[in-house]
Design an enzyme around this catalytic site. Structure first.
Site, PDB file in Angstrom:
ATOM      1  N   LEU A 116       0.846  -1.184   0.000  1.00  0.00           N
ATOM      2  CA  LEU A 116       0.000   0.000   0.000  1.00  0.00           C
ATOM      3  C   LEU A 116       0.887   1.240   0.000  1.00  0.00           C
ATOM      4  O   LEU A 116       1.997   1.220   0.546  1.00  0.00           O
ATOM      5  CB  LEU A 116      -0.902   0.032   1.246  1.00  0.00           C
ATOM      6  CG  LEU A 116      -2.024  -0.995   1.345  1.00  0.00           C
ATOM      7  CD1 LEU A 116      -2.775  -0.827   2.654  1.00  0.00           C
ATOM      8  CD2 LEU A 116      -2.986  -0.889   0.169  1.00  0.00           C
ATOM      9  N   ASP A 117       0.381   2.333  -0.594  1.00  0.00           N
ATOM     10  CA  ASP A 117       1.103   3.594  -0.542  1.00  0.00           C
ATOM     11  C   ASP A 117       1.193   4.087   0.896  1.00  0.00           C
ATOM     12  O   ASP A 117       0.397   3.683   1.759  1.00  0.00           O
ATOM     13  CB  ASP A 117       0.386   4.655  -1.379  1.00  0.00           C
ATOM     14  CG  ASP A 117       0.243   4.242  -2.834  1.00  0.00           C
ATOM     15  OD1 ASP A 117       1.081   3.454  -3.304  1.00  0.00           O
ATOM     16  OD2 ASP A 117      -0.700   4.722  -3.495  1.00  0.00           O
ATOM     17  N   GLY A 118       2.108   5.005   1.134  1.00  0.00           N
ATOM     18  CA  GLY A 118       2.285   5.527   2.475  1.00  0.00           C
ATOM     19  C   GLY A 118       1.047   6.192   3.040  1.00  0.00           C
ATOM     20  O   GLY A 118       0.765   6.093   4.241  1.00  0.00           O
TER      21      GLY A 118
END
Length: 231
Positions: free
Chosen positions: A100-102
């Site tokens: 997942l993105d930050g």
């Protein structure tokens, strides 16, 4: 099994490093500090390192509720990684099955089983992933059909696979995709002229994020959850 070999296997260290832990009195067996590397470890021995129980185990599988601001890699110069949230022995042996993105929150699966994670992330597999999304502009019902037919992402020649969009509010929806393209959900909404403001993953395959698992908390997957990706 010799104690130094046991430590090497469970901690992922060399025998020399294991010997140093023993000399530094950091290993206990059955409640007593042990310094002998040649001590034989049997199934009924309780071995501890810094108060953590060590055991020879098979593959490991966890679900984690990823908080915002954490990245799904082992090393990052600017942000904390999800692995610092794990109070387990040798978290460096694990990897994320579907990053997942930050700034994206929610369900993350972690494992040391490469074949298992490949069944989740391989483009050849059809593994559904469901996200809750909040967008900047009101959603139109026409987006449901657009996503169902596939949309063209910037820089891509092929349309996305059909995706299911369920609108639950003026600017809120659930979207289910079966791919894992870079920033895919954000790029899909950008393709129809909208912007994702918040993104949270609720489900991967048959595994749903526990409602009572707070951000930063994790648990082991059940045997049934693990097996659901082997079908």
């Amino acid at each position: 099994m010799r104690l130094d070999k046991f430590l090497g296997t469970t901690l992922g260290i060399t025998r020399r490093e294991a010997g140093k832990l023993l000399r530094d009195k950091m290993i206990e067996v059955n409640g007593s500090v042990v310094k002998s590397a040649s001590m034989q470890i049997t199934d009924d021995c309780d071995v501890e390192f810094n108060g953590r129980s060590l055991a020879l185990t098979g593959p490991q599988y966890y679900m984690l509720n990823k908080p915002e601001g954490f990245v799904c890699s082992h090393v990052d110069d600017h942000n904390p990684t999800v692995f610092v949230l794990l109070d387990i022995v040798s978290p460096e042996k694990l990897h994320v099955a579907g990053r997942l993105d930050g700034d994206t929150t929610g369900l993350v699966l972690l494992t040391d089983d490469g074949q298992w994670s490949h069944r989740i992330t391989s483009p050849r597999r059809v593994c559904e992933k469901t996200y809750y999304v909040e967008v900047a502009d009101p959603l139109d019902e026409s987006a449901i059909e657009l996503f169902a037919n596939g949309v063209e992402l910037r820089g891509e020649k092929d349309l996305t696979r059909p995706a299911k969009l369920e609108i639950v509010g003026e600017r809120e929806a659930f979207i289910t995709i079966t791919e894992g393209k870079y920033h895919q959900v954000k790029r899909m909404f950008a393709a129809i002229g909208n912007k994702v403001e918040a993104l949270h993953r609720d489900r991967i395959g048959a595994v749903e994020l526990d409602e009572d698992l707070e951000p930063g908390e994790y648990r082991k997957l059940t045997p049934e959850e693990v097996a659901s990706f082997n079908k």
